[in-house]
Design a protein around this motif. Structure first.
Motif, PDB file in Angstrom:
ATOM      1  N   GLU A 962     -12.772   3.567  -2.981  1.00 31.37           N
ATOM      2  CA  GLU A 962     -11.980   3.021  -4.090  1.00 31.37           C
ATOM      3  C   GLU A 962     -11.516   4.147  -5.033  1.00 31.37           C
ATOM      4  O   GLU A 962     -10.372   4.142  -5.505  1.00 31.37           O
ATOM      5  N   ASN A 963     -12.406   5.095  -5.243  1.00 31.09           N
ATOM      6  CA  ASN A 963     -11.998   6.254  -6.046  1.00 31.09           C
ATOM      7  C   ASN A 963     -10.844   6.987  -5.393  1.00 31.09           C
ATOM      8  O   ASN A 963      -9.884   7.408  -6.042  1.00 31.09           O
ATOM      9  N   GLN A 964     -10.976   7.158  -4.102  1.00 31.16           N
ATOM     10  CA  GLN A 964      -9.895   7.812  -3.384  1.00 31.16           C
ATOM     11  C   GLN A 964      -8.607   7.010  -3.501  1.00 31.16           C
ATOM     12  O   GLN A 964      -7.500   7.558  -3.593  1.00 31.16           O
ATOM     13  N   ASN A 965      -8.748   5.675  -3.449  1.00 29.71           N
ATOM     14  CA  ASN A 965      -7.564   4.832  -3.592  1.00 29.71           C
ATOM     15  C   ASN A 965      -6.898   5.016  -4.965  1.00 29.71           C
ATOM     16  O   ASN A 965      -5.672   5.036  -5.098  1.00 29.71           O
ATOM     17  N   LYS A 966      -7.786   5.145  -5.985  1.00 27.72           N
ATOM     18  CA  LYS A 966      -7.217   5.386  -7.318  1.00 27.72           C
ATOM     19  C   LYS A 966      -6.439   6.697  -7.354  1.00 27.72           C
ATOM     20  O   LYS A 966      -5.337   6.773  -7.926  1.00 27.72           O
ATOM     21  N   GLU A 967      -6.984   7.724  -6.786  1.00 25.81           N
ATOM     22  CA  GLU A 967      -6.282   9.009  -6.731  1.00 25.81           C
ATOM     23  C   GLU A 967      -4.964   8.852  -5.987  1.00 25.81           C
ATOM     24  O   GLU A 967      -3.937   9.409  -6.393  1.00 25.81           O
ATOM     25  N   LEU A 968      -5.031   8.091  -4.888  1.00 27.22           N
ATOM     26  CA  LEU A 968      -3.797   7.869  -4.143  1.00 27.22           C
ATOM     27  C   LEU A 968      -2.778   7.088  -4.980  1.00 27.22           C
ATOM     28  O   LEU A 968      -1.552   7.314  -4.885  1.00 27.22           O
ATOM     29  N   GLN A 969      -3.243   6.172  -5.774  1.00 25.53           N
ATOM     30  CA  GLN A 969      -2.308   5.423  -6.637  1.00 25.53           C
ATOM     31  C   GLN A 969      -1.627   6.365  -7.645  1.00 25.53           C
ATOM     32  O   GLN A 969      -0.435   6.237  -7.914  1.00 25.53           O
ATOM     33  N   GLU A 970      -2.448   7.275  -8.162  1.00 27.34           N
ATOM     34  CA  GLU A 970      -1.835   8.249  -9.082  1.00 27.34           C
ATOM     35  C   GLU A 970      -0.778   9.080  -8.367  1.00 27.34           C
ATOM     36  O   GLU A 970       0.320   9.316  -8.930  1.00 27.34           O
ATOM     37  N   GLN A 971      -1.111   9.532  -7.168  1.00 26.42           N
ATOM     38  CA  GLN A 971      -0.120  10.280  -6.411  1.00 26.42           C
ATOM     39  C   GLN A 971       1.092   9.408  -6.103  1.00 26.42           C
ATOM     40  O   GLN A 971       2.238   9.883  -6.089  1.00 26.42           O
ATOM     41  N   LYS A 972       0.832   8.131  -5.881  1.00 25.94           N
ATOM     42  CA  LYS A 972       1.945   7.215  -5.595  1.00 25.94           C
ATOM     43  C   LYS A 972       2.892   7.099  -6.787  1.00 25.94           C
ATOM     44  O   LYS A 972       4.115   7.064  -6.648  1.00 25.94           O
ATOM     45  N   GLU A 973       2.307   7.029  -7.929  1.00 28.80           N
ATOM     46  CA  GLU A 973       3.161   6.908  -9.118  1.00 28.80           C
ATOM     47  C   GLU A 973       4.057   8.144  -9.271  1.00 28.80           C
ATOM     48  O   GLU A 973       5.251   8.007  -9.583  1.00 28.80           O
ATOM     49  N   THR A 974       3.454   9.301  -8.966  1.00 31.72           N
ATOM     50  CA  THR A 974       4.296  10.512  -9.030  1.00 31.72           C
ATOM     51  C   THR A 974       5.366  10.472  -7.980  1.00 31.72           C
ATOM     52  O   THR A 974       6.525  10.875  -8.190  1.00 31.72           O
ATOM     53  N   LEU A 975       5.030  10.009  -6.834  1.00 29.78           N
ATOM     54  CA  LEU A 975       6.002   9.951  -5.749  1.00 29.78           C
ATOM     55  C   LEU A 975       7.072   8.905  -6.016  1.00 29.78           C
ATOM     56  O   LEU A 975       8.229   9.048  -5.607  1.00 29.78           O
ATOM     57  N   GLU A 976       6.715   7.817  -6.687  1.00 29.49           N
ATOM     58  CA  GLU A 976       7.709   6.793  -6.987  1.00 29.49           C
ATOM     59  C   GLU A 976       8.814   7.355  -7.912  1.00 29.49           C
ATOM     60  O   GLU A 976       9.993   7.015  -7.744  1.00 29.49           O
ATOM     61  N   ILE A 977       8.350   8.174  -8.778  1.00 29.20           N
ATOM     62  CA  ILE A 977       9.370   8.771  -9.686  1.00 29.20           C
ATOM     63  C   ILE A 977      10.314   9.625  -8.884  1.00 29.20           C
ATOM     64  O   ILE A 977      11.535   9.613  -9.112  1.00 29.20           O
ATOM     65  N   LYS A 978       9.796  10.369  -7.937  1.00 33.34           N
ATOM     66  CA  LYS A 978      10.656  11.239  -7.131  1.00 33.34           C
ATOM     67  C   LYS A 978      11.499  10.444  -6.157  1.00 33.34           C
ATOM     68  O   LYS A 978      12.622  10.818  -5.840  1.00 33.34           O
ATOM     69  N   LEU A 979      10.944   9.339  -5.648  1.00 38.21           N
ATOM     70  CA  LEU A 979      11.663   8.582  -4.643  1.00 38.21           C
ATOM     71  C   LEU A 979      12.772   7.716  -5.221  1.00 38.21           C
ATOM     72  O   LEU A 979      13.690   7.311  -4.499  1.00 38.21           O
ATOM     73  N   GLY A1283       7.126  -3.585  -4.448  1.00 37.93           N
ATOM     74  CA  GLY A1283       7.581  -3.698  -5.858  1.00 37.93           C
ATOM     75  C   GLY A1283       8.640  -2.667  -6.220  1.00 37.93           C
ATOM     76  O   GLY A1283       9.517  -2.933  -7.037  1.00 37.93           O
ATOM     77  N   LEU A1284       8.556  -1.474  -5.626  1.00 36.28           N
ATOM     78  CA  LEU A1284       9.540  -0.430  -5.936  1.00 36.28           C
ATOM     79  C   LEU A1284      10.857  -0.655  -5.220  1.00 36.28           C
ATOM     80  O   LEU A1284      11.924  -0.245  -5.699  1.00 36.28           O
ATOM     81  N   SER A1285      10.835  -1.259  -4.015  1.00 41.05           N
ATOM     82  CA  SER A1285      12.058  -1.388  -3.210  1.00 41.05           C
ATOM     83  C   SER A1285      12.473  -2.826  -3.075  1.00 41.05           C
ATOM     84  O   SER A1285      12.643  -3.339  -1.974  1.00 41.05           O
ATOM     85  N   ASN A1286      12.583  -3.521  -4.220  1.00 44.78           N
ATOM     86  CA  ASN A1286      12.996  -4.926  -4.167  1.00 44.78           C
ATOM     87  C   ASN A1286      14.445  -5.055  -3.698  1.00 44.78           C
ATOM     88  O   ASN A1286      14.798  -5.992  -2.995  1.00 44.78           O
ATOM     89  N   GLY A1287      15.251  -4.107  -4.082  1.00 41.29           N
ATOM     90  CA  GLY A1287      16.657  -4.235  -3.719  1.00 41.29           C
ATOM     91  C   GLY A1287      16.967  -3.619  -2.386  1.00 41.29           C
ATOM     92  O   GLY A1287      18.040  -3.839  -1.847  1.00 41.29           O
ATOM     93  N   LEU A1288      16.079  -2.721  -1.911  1.00 42.95           N
ATOM     94  CA  LEU A1288      16.408  -2.011  -0.682  1.00 42.95           C
ATOM     95  C   LEU A1288      16.036  -2.818   0.585  1.00 42.95           C
ATOM     96  O   LEU A1288      16.684  -2.674   1.620  1.00 42.95           O
ATOM     97  N   MET A1289      14.965  -3.568   0.516  1.00 45.03           N
ATOM     98  CA  MET A1289      14.451  -4.252   1.738  1.00 45.03           C
ATOM     99  C   MET A1289      14.599  -5.743   1.561  1.00 45.03           C
ATOM    100  O   MET A1289      14.466  -6.267   0.453  1.00 45.03           O
ATOM    101  N   GLN A1290      14.844  -6.399   2.565  1.00 47.34           N
ATOM    102  CA  GLN A1290      14.948  -7.849   2.531  1.00 47.34           C
ATOM    103  C   GLN A1290      13.546  -8.473   2.609  1.00 47.34           C
ATOM    104  O   GLN A1290      12.583  -7.874   3.112  1.00 47.34           O
ATOM    105  N   ASP A1291      13.465  -9.712   2.150  1.00 50.44           N
ATOM    106  CA  ASP A1291      12.163 -10.394   2.125  1.00 50.44           C
ATOM    107  C   ASP A1291      11.656 -10.691   3.540  1.00 50.44           C
ATOM    108  O   ASP A1291      10.448 -10.679   3.822  1.00 50.44           O
ATOM    109  N   GLU A1292      12.603 -10.914   4.479  1.00 50.08           N
ATOM    110  CA  GLU A1292      12.172 -11.259   5.829  1.00 50.08           C
ATOM    111  C   GLU A1292      11.474 -10.086   6.522  1.00 50.08           C
ATOM    112  O   GLU A1292      10.484 -10.246   7.198  1.00 50.08           O
ATOM    113  N   ILE A1293      12.082  -8.881   6.289  1.00 52.48           N
ATOM    114  CA  ILE A1293      11.496  -7.691   6.932  1.00 52.48           C
ATOM    115  C   ILE A1293      10.105  -7.447   6.392  1.00 52.48           C
ATOM    116  O   ILE A1293       9.163  -7.145   7.142  1.00 52.48           O
ATOM    117  N   GLN A1294       9.935  -7.585   5.081  1.00 56.48           N
ATOM    118  CA  GLN A1294       8.618  -7.360   4.480  1.00 56.48           C
ATOM    119  C   GLN A1294       7.599  -8.391   5.021  1.00 56.48           C
ATOM    120  O   GLN A1294       6.452  -8.058   5.317  1.00 56.48           O
TER     121      GLN A1294
END
Length: 1736
Positions: A962-979, A1283-1294
């Motif tokens: 879970e700690n590792q997951n938290k670290e990954l979430q932090e990295q995700k947030e940084t990556l979301e900004i870049k993406l 949540g980040l790609s609501n407009g990019l992906m369709q609901d069916e594919i998800q």
């Protein structure tokens, strides 16, 4: 054919001769009808023209092959010269004294002791049919005895003949035969008494005459009585016409009766001194003949023998002394001096010594006796006149008194003998032996000869009628028409003598007249019979004689003395004086009505065939003639009521020379005794009688090929006879025989010899022609060669020049080369041809050999399979038979157990105490099990604690993740900004990527579906296998419960298993080893768990490293560099999604590959586990089978033991079964140990593999948990990306991506769960198998746990109580049946049990108990042997046990000579307190007794087979050893015996051998028994050969030798060569060789003497004399050759005994053979019923 046609050249005839009665001559010229002379040549070479009458040609001589026949009626020509010659050949050349003549036995006195009357001869003739053996007096006796036993009819043997012919000896031998073959089982020795009567009657009734040294001077008829079992019970004797005149007068060279001389020879003995006797020369009555001594006779020794026989008949000393006093008184009476006083008076001095002794011995008045011996009293109606007598008259009165006294004494002795031979019961049958005088004619014939010839006339009439009757029966039996035969009837002579007003009547009438004289009586005979009766004549030159024509001859009788001898009176005054005697025996002689003391007057009940002649005058019956006539009539009534057998004794010469034949004397006696009359009657009908088989075998040479082609031999004989003999009246066809008239057999023999002679001539002609031709051709060739050389030499001389020489030389050279060329060329051609032929031949042979080898190979294969099938079938039959026996035996044991359950109540208390102790043991085991359960619960707690620790560790790991997951979430947030900047640029690329991803996902889903289906199928298969395993486990559980139930039952029964205690002690030592192994398994289990934990850690570390590698494998910078600036806005959104999806794809592929490999590994492991489980279940099944087998065996033992524990005994099975069971049990234990080791190894493997599987499962679970966590993390990431790609992906594919990820995760979890369930199932199966192994080991431990508590050591004794001795003997000896016990029993088991009881008595030091037990044991063995004295198996069994009992007494006696063979343990079991050497001697004697009875039973069983199998059976087919002679057996001599062969003897010997081996008889004893049997076979065969002249031929020698080889082969097969049995057959083997060897020259005689070392001289001579040629071309053994051999053998010192003693027994020895069986190991079978004995 006509009789005259037989008188042809080379035939021989008999012509009368003055010296030899008949002389043989050979016809030199054929006789033609009407010739007056017969041209003959005598044997000495003299030619003679013998004048003949065509109506009465001289008698023809029989062929040589018929000479020497046993039966005179078997001769082809039956007439006087043929009979005389046959008797002479047999008597002089063959030294045979007996010959049959129909129903008559002709016995010629040899005047020499012959070795043919021993007991061996009697036993040889016993049971044989008349005619099977050589003629003998014993054969007649056996025939009479057999007919009596078969027909229940009385028999008579009539022995007659001249004085000196041997009548008395013949009668004595017949009585001896009956006494021997019919011995009674009682202790009365009746047969000895019967035989003892002969010496007494011979002493008082026999005397020396000029013709015979032991002549019977009276007739005797002895009735030997038999009971219903045909054993002698008594006898009765009647006497006829004692020669009383011999008491007072003997002719020259004759003696008085033997008893007088015996008494005089013993006069000096103390007991006879009061008789005042002297030597025989001192008495007038014993010295008249001038010969008081017989050469070779000891009168004193005979007196001792007479006294012994008196005592044997219970006639003790007082009776004997009374008899001797009367005999001495007679001798003294004869010496009384009578002096003449003038011519009319005589006187006797009162001082006469002998008169006083006479009166003193008889207690008479001496004065009266002296007066009335010289005076007579004449009583008239008016007065009594005393008239003196002259000296001659006084002497006659004295002699008459002596004769009267002796006559009364003789009758008294006979009566006392009859009284001694009387019997209490009623006789069933009897055999009478008549020893009566034959026809007599002397120079002076008186009243005695007249009575003797009268008796012979009566006997001859009875004989003629009997012969006529037998002939008629024979013809009726064969269905041949009976024609009346004219035979001589002597009734007119009998009427002349005994009819009313006959000679005897006239004599009695004259005796009644006071002044009757011999001359007046003779004149009456002349007046009544001269010229009126042709049988009565008056001599021409005498007026004091008359002639009677008897059947035998004319006899002239002197009338002087007839009246006096017929009256036989003593003056009344003298009888009155004797009546007044105080000597009661003498006074009783002269009483008016003496009481007869013979008991046989009322017991003889014979119905007369003819009325007895009764005289009307009472006074006539008192004369000697009337008495004799009435007694003779009674005798004839007796004989007519019996079946008679006739013995005619012949005196060969008057000089008493051994084997000298006086033809005149013999011919005279043959005419007188009726032999020639028998021959004449036979000759009138059909005397020669041959069976169809004999005729066919003898005359097949006269048959044509067409006749021989017929199958019916009887029909062939008829056709041949009809062709050969045209006159059908010359033969008759009976049912079984062909009847020939006289001369026809000789005619057939002539045809046969002519045929053979013609064949010989043809062979000789051909051979001689061939030899002459060969000789001529040889001479011719020699002449040609001589001519050739001669002519060549002459030509050379004429033409020898230089030119011719050169030309010749040149021609020779040319010829040489030319011939060489031709020869070489020819040789080459031959060589080529030979090579070609060889090639083809060798090829043909090779192919033939190959085909043969192939056929043989195939045959071998077929044989292999056939033999295998036969062996399997035999094994199955044997196994089925054994199972049936075992089943029946177990059923018997169960039945006995049920019967004895009622007896087990008294042992319940003891068993309850044992159960209490076992209950305590069970409580201990339960406590141990509870302790084990506590251990298991503790282990369970430790396992649960470890599980809790494992959960805590997993939770900590989850926190870390879970700690590792938290670290990954932090990295995700940084990556979301870049993406976010580059999402738009990546849309198009994402579309392509998504399409490509969808395609890939579909492919992967298809693959997963396929894998899932396969997995489901495999799962179903695994579930099925698991269900099967569950079923097997259930079965194993049920079997486990059954085993536990059986084990519980065994635990209850274990208290009684005292015998198995010693056997299970070894297994108890294995318990600690098993416990150690269990501890090792537990330690190994802990080690495996530790290894599993370490592997879990390593797997976790590997998984963490894999995740790190997955994250590090994606370079974000590289991705950014690849994107353009325009797509920076979209990177925050789509780049991270693409990166995450790419990583998820790689992760799923890695997981799929890992799961696929893991799945394959699991499948392989599951297959391996299945295989191991199957193998383990098979091993467990096998182990359970072995355990069940062991339990079954133990159950059988326990059932047996539990039944016997109620009787406080441990009675295991028989030792052989116990040893086999012990071996089986050891094998089972070894197998069980091996199986337990294998199970332990397999359990270790399973534990190890289980732990490995568990570790792998746990690693898989950890991986699954990591994967789940990763999936959850990825879900969170995907949610964030969504949540980040609501407009990019369709609901069916998800939604599709989400559903696919869920499906994948669920599939993986399901697979993991299935794998976990399978592993759990395997764990449970392994645990169950481990539990079963533990239960099996526990059962073994429990059975072994009882070993140290119940072990007991035996010391080899049987405890018994003294009152149980009778039960022991009854059950172990008397009631024991060896047939059902011997099979599985150690040899001598009863003997060992008896000795164990002896050891117990010795252990108690109780002398009375030991002595009592030994005595009852010996008595028991004696009783069982006596009760089963004819049972071979029982005797064999108890001979073996007696021998083993004796050996046990020796082995454990404590003596050093016997102890050296013992083991140390056996030496400890020796007797301690008593020396049983005396009982050993008693047992040794008992064993010898049992052995002798055992041998007797074997001999009785095999004896009937010996002669038919060894002598009569023809082992070599086609070589007949018998000569068909047409001998006529009696109609009663039916061959009712079984036909035994050599195979019968061998089978009987094999039965004896197998029975002895089964009963455990020692090998040395077995060899001795076989040796005894072989001696019996050889002795009986050889004895029979000596007594059967027809068997003494060359071919029979070959047959005997063949039979001996069969016996030798049997010895070899049974490995009995060392028994010396073969040596006992050496006399028989030498006899067979003697029959085969040539017997002509001196070298032959020398070879016979050197080779026949085992035969005595008498035996060799007997075989040579008895040798009988079968064919005409064989030569007889000449008398000169026999004498030559006898002379060579004179120096040999051997026993002059003909017969071998068949009752001889070799000395038996009982070798000491120590018993190998330990006493403490011997166990008593339940079949012995000895439950009251206790094994110590």
């Amino acid at each position: 054919m006509a009789l005259a046609e037989l008188y042809t050249q080379y035939n021989r005839v008999w012509i009368p001769d003055n010296e030899e009665v008949w002389q043989s001559a050979e016809i030199t010229k054929d006789y033609k009808a009407g010739d007056r002379f017969l041209h003959v040549q005598l044997e000495d070479g003299t030619e003679l023209n013998y004048p003949v009458d065509p109506a009465a040609l001289p008698p023809l001589r029989n062929p040589d092959i018929l000479v020497g026949e046993n039966d005179l009626t078997a001769l082809s020509y039956l007439h006087e010269p043929a009979v005389l010659h046959n008797l002479k050949v047999r008597f002089v050349e063959s030294k045979l004294i007996y010959t049959y003549s129909g129903i008559i036995l002709v016995a010629i006195n040899p005047y020499k002791q012959l070795p043919i009357y021993g007991d061996a001869i009697i036993h040889a003739y016993s049971g044989q049919n008349m005619g099977d053996m050589d003629p003998h007096i014993f054969a007649v006796a056996e025939e009479a005895y057999k007919q009596m036993a078969r027909n229940n009819k009385n028999q008579s043997i009539i022995v007659s003949g001249e004085s000196g012919a041997g009548k008395t000896v013949s009668a004595r031998y017949t009585m001896r035969y009956f006494a021997t073959v019919s011995k009674s089982s009682s202790n009365a020795h009746v047969e000895d008494k019967v035989l003892a009567s002969n010496p007494i009657t011979e002493a008082v009734g026999n005397a020396k005459t000029t013709r015979n040294d032991n002549s019977s001077r009276f007739g005797k008829y002895t009735e030997i009585s038999f009971d219903q079992s045909y054993q002698i019970i008594g006898a009765n004797m009647r006497t006829y016409l004692l020669e009383k005149s011999r008491v007072v007068f003997q002719s020259e060279n004759e003696r008085n009766y033997h008893i007088f001389y015996q008494l005089c020879a013993s006069a000096m003995q103390p007991e006879f001194k009061h008789l005042k006797l002297g030597s025989a020369e001192e008495f007038n009555y014993t010295r008249m003949g001038g010969s008081t001594v017989i050469e070779g006779v000891d009168d004193r020794a005979n007196m001792v023998e007479t006294q012994k026989t008196f005592a044997l008949l219970d006639l003790k000393g007082d009776f004997q002394m009374d008899v001797f006093k009367i005999l001495a008184a007679i001798l003294h009476l004869g010496n009384v001096e009578i002096t003449a006083v003038g011519d009319e008076r005589s006187s006797i001095s009162l001082e006469d010594k002998h008169l006083n002794i006479f009166c003193e011995l008889l207690d008479l008045n001496c004065d009266k006796m002296a007066q009335w011996l010289c005076h007579r009293k004449i009583i008239t109606t008016s007065e009594t006149v005393i008239k003196p007598m002259t000296r001659a008259q006084a002497v006659n009165a004295r002699d008459a008194l002596a004769k009267k006294i002796y006559s009364h004494l003789f009758d008294f002795i006979v009566e006392r003998i009859n009284q001694a031979l009387q019997f209490p019961g009623k006789q069933h049958t009897f055999i009478g032996v008549l020893d009566i005088y034959g026809f007599e004619t002397f120079d002076v014939n008186s009243f005695e000869q007249f009575c003797i010839n009268y008796a012979n006339e009566k006997l001859q009439q009875q004989f003629n009628l009997h012969v006529f009757k037998l002939e008629q029966e024979e013809y009726m039996k064969e269905d041949i028409p009976w024609t009346l035969i004219d035979f001589y009837d002597n009734q007119p002579v009998i009427d002349l003598i005994e009819a009313k007003m006959g000679i005897l009547d006239l004599l009695d009438e004259e005796c009644l007249l006071p002044h009757g004289t011999d001359e007046n009586w003779l004149q009456k005979l002349y007046n009544n019979f001269v010229n009126k009766n042709a049988l009565f004549e008056k001599p021409r030159m005498s007026n004091t004689s008359f002639i009677v024509q008897h059947f035998a001859d004319k006899v002239e009788y002197k009338c002087e003395g007839f009246l006096e001898k017929n009256r036989d009176t003593v003056y009344e005054v003298l009888t009155e004086i004797l009546k007044e005697s105080k000597f009661h025996l003498c006074a009783n002689f002269f009483q008016d009505n003496p009481v007869s003391i013979s008991p046989f007057g009322s017991t003889i009940n014979i119905k007369s065939a003819r009325p007895v002649l009764k005289s009307p005058n009472k006074q006539l019956r008192m004369t000697v003639g009337s008495k004799f006539r009435s007694s003779l009539s009674l005798l004839m009534v007796t004989l007519n009521a019996t079946t008679p057998h006739y013995v005619r004794c012949i005196k060969p010469n008057d000089d008493k020379l051994p084997f000298e034949f006086d033809s005149k004397r013999v011919a005279q006696q043959l005419r007188a005794c009726g032999v020639l009359e028998t021959i004449r009657i036979s000759a009138q009908s059909y005397p020669s009688r041959w069976t169809y088989i004999e005729f066919f075998s003898r005359y097949s040479i006269l048959m044509t090929q067409q006749e021989l082609s017929i199958n019916d031999k009887k029909q062939i004989c008829k056709i041949v006879l009809q062709r050969l003999i045209q006159d059908h009246n010359q033969y008759r066809f009976g049912r079984t025989k062909i009847f020939f008239r006289a001369g026809q057999v000789a005619y057939l023999e002539k045809l046969r010899s002519d045929k053979l002679r013609h064949a010989c001539i043809m062979i000789q002609k051909s051979v001689r022609g061939w030899l002459q031709r060969k000789k001529f051709l040889r001479v011719k060739q020699a002449a040609i060669i001589i001519q050739q050389y001669f002519r060549g030499q002459r030509t050379v001389r004429q033409a020898i020049t230089a030119r011719t020489l050169k030309e010749t030389w040149a021609a020779i050279i040319i010829q040489k080369y030319c011939r060489g060329y031709l020869v070489r060329r020819l040789c080459q051609l031959i060589h080529v041809a030979a090579v070609t032929i060889q090639a083809y031949t060798r090829g043909f042979l090779a192919r033939k050999k190959y085909r043969k080898m192939l056929e043989e190979h195939k045959a071998v294969i077929l044989q292999k399979y056939a033999r295998a099938w036969l062996a399997r079938r035999r094994f199955q039959n044997i196994r089925r038979f054994v199972l049936n026996i075992q089943l029946s035996y177990r059923v018997q044991r169960l039945q006995k157990k049920i019967e004895e359950q009622s007896r087990e109540n008294h042992g319940l208390l003891e068993r309850l105490t044992n159960l209490a102790s076992t209950h305590m043991n069970d409580m201990d085991t339960i406590q141990k099990l509870e302790f084990d359960l506590e251990k298991l619960t503790a282990q369970k707690r430790t396992y649960e604690e470890k599980g809790k620790k494992y959960r805590e560790d997993s939770e900590q790991k989850i926190l870390k993740l879970e700690n590792q997951n938290k670290e990954l979430q932090e990295q995700k947030e940084t990556l979301e900004i870049k993406l976010q900047a580059k999402t738009e640029e990546m849309k198009e690329k994402m579309d392509d990527l998504t399409k490509q991803l969808f395609n890939d996902v579909q492919k992967e889903e298809n693959q997963r579906m396929i894998l899932e289906k396969n997995f489901q199928n495999q799962k179903q298969d695994y579930e099925k296998e698991i269900e099967l395993l569950k079923g097997e486990i259930k079965i194993l559980k049920e079997e486990k419960t059954q085993l536990q139930h059986q084990i519980q039952q065994e635990i209850v029964i274990q208290d009684g298993l005292k015998v198995e205690v010693g056997q299970l002690t070894k297994q108890a030592q294995k318990i600690p080893e098993l416990q150690k192994e269990i501890e090792l398994l537990q330690t190994q289990k802990l080690d495996v768990e530790k290894q599993a934990q370490s592997q879990k850690r390593e797997l976790r570390e590997k998984m963490s490293e894999v995740t790190k590698q997955l994250l590090e494998s994606y370079d974000f910078e590289d991705v950014r560099s690849r994107l353009s600036t325009e797509d920076l806005e979209h990177l925050n959104e789509d780049g991270e999604l693409w990166f995450a999806y790419e990583g998820l794809k790689k992760a799923t592929r890695v997981l799929e590959s890992h799961f696929q490999s893991q799945k394959e590994i699991y499948e392989k492991e599951i297959e391996g586990l299945n295989f191991k489980v199957e193998h383990l279940s098979q091993d467990i099944n096998h182990l359970q089978k072995l355990f069940r087998e062991e339990n079954d065996i133990n159950d059988g033992i326990r059932l047996e033991v539990s039944r016997l524990t109620s009787e406080n005994l441990v009675i295991p099975d028989l030792k052989q079964q116990v040893s086999e069971l012990e071996n089986q049990k050891l094998d089972l234990e070894n197998r069980l140990q091996e199986q337990t080791v294998k199970l332990k190894e397999m359990s270790n493997r399973l534990h190890y593999e289980l732990e490995g599987d568990r570790t792998q499962r746990r690693t898989n679970e950890a991986q699954n948990e990591i994967e789940i966590k990763e999936k959850e993390r990825l879900k969170v990431i995907t949610q964030e990306i969504e949540g980040l790609s609501n407009g990019l992906m369709q609901d069916e594919i998800q939604g599709e991506v989400k559903s696919k990820i869920k499906q994948e995760t669920t599939r993986l979890t399901v697979e993991n769960m299935d794998l976990e369930e399978e592993l759990d199932m395997k764990d449970r199966i392994i645990k169950k198998l481990e539990d079963q192994i533990k239960t099996l080991t526990k059962t073994i431990e429990k059975t072994e746990a009882h070993v140290p508590t119940s072990s007991k050591e035996y010391i080899g004794m049987m405890e018994y109580k003294k009152e149980d001795e009778e039960r022991i003997i009854q059950n172990l000896i008397l009631d024991l049946k060896p047939r059902g016990v011997v099979v599985n029993m150690i040899p001598g088991l009863p003997a060992h049990i008896l000795f164990m009881c002896v050891r117990y008595a010795d252990y108690l030091n109780d002398a009375d108990m030991l002595k009592s037990f030994m005595n009852v044991t010996i008595d028991g063995i004696k009783q069982v042997v006596k009760e089963h004295s004819e049972d071979f198996e029982m005797l064999s069994f108890w001979l073996s046990n007696t021998y083993y009992f004796l050996n046990c007494l020796k082995q454990y006696s404590g003596e050093e000579e016997f102890m050296k063979y013992n083991t140390p343990r056996q030496n400890k079991n020796c007797l301690k307190h008593f020396d049983l050497s005396e009982y050993r001697q008693i047992l040794s004697d008992l064993a010898i007794r049992v052995y002798h009875q055992f041998v007797i039973v074997m001999e009785n069983n095999i004896q009937p087979m010996i002669v038919p199998g060894m002598l009569e059976y023809e082992s070599l087919q086609g070589i007949s050893g018998l000569k068909p002679t047409g001998f006529r057996k009696r109609s009663s001599s039916i061959d009712d015996s079984d036909t035994y062969t050599m195979t019968s003897i061998l089978q009987q010997l094999s039965y004896f051998y197998s029975t002895m081996c089964q009963n455990g008889l020692d090998s040395e004893l077995l060899k001795q028994a076989v040796k005894q049997l072989f001696f019996l076979i050889g002795a009986i065969t050889l004895n029979s050969l000596f007594l059967r002249k027809d068997m003494c031929s060359c071919r029979k020698g070959m047959q005997i030798r063949c039979n001996i080889s069969y016996l030798e082969e049997w010895l070899k097969d049974k490995n009995l060569q060392s028994s010396n049995a073969k040596e006992t057959l050496e006399p028989l083997s030498q006899a067979a060789w003697l029959l085969q060897v040539k017997k002509i020259t001196d070298d032959d005689a020398k070879e016979i003497c050197e080779h026949c070392t085992s035969l005595s001289t008498v035996q060799i001579v007997k075989i040579l004399n008895s040798y009988t040629p079968i064919d005409d071309f064989e030569k007889r053994v000449t008398p000169s050759f026999v004498r030559k051999v006898q002379a060579m053998l004179n120096n040999r010192e051997d026993v002059p005994q003909l017969m071998l003693d068949t009752k001889y027994l070799f000395q038996v020895t009982f070798p000491f053979t120590p018993s190998p069986h330990a006493l403490e190991m011997i166990q008593v079978p339940s079949s012995f019923k000895l439950g009251f004995l206790t094994r110590v």
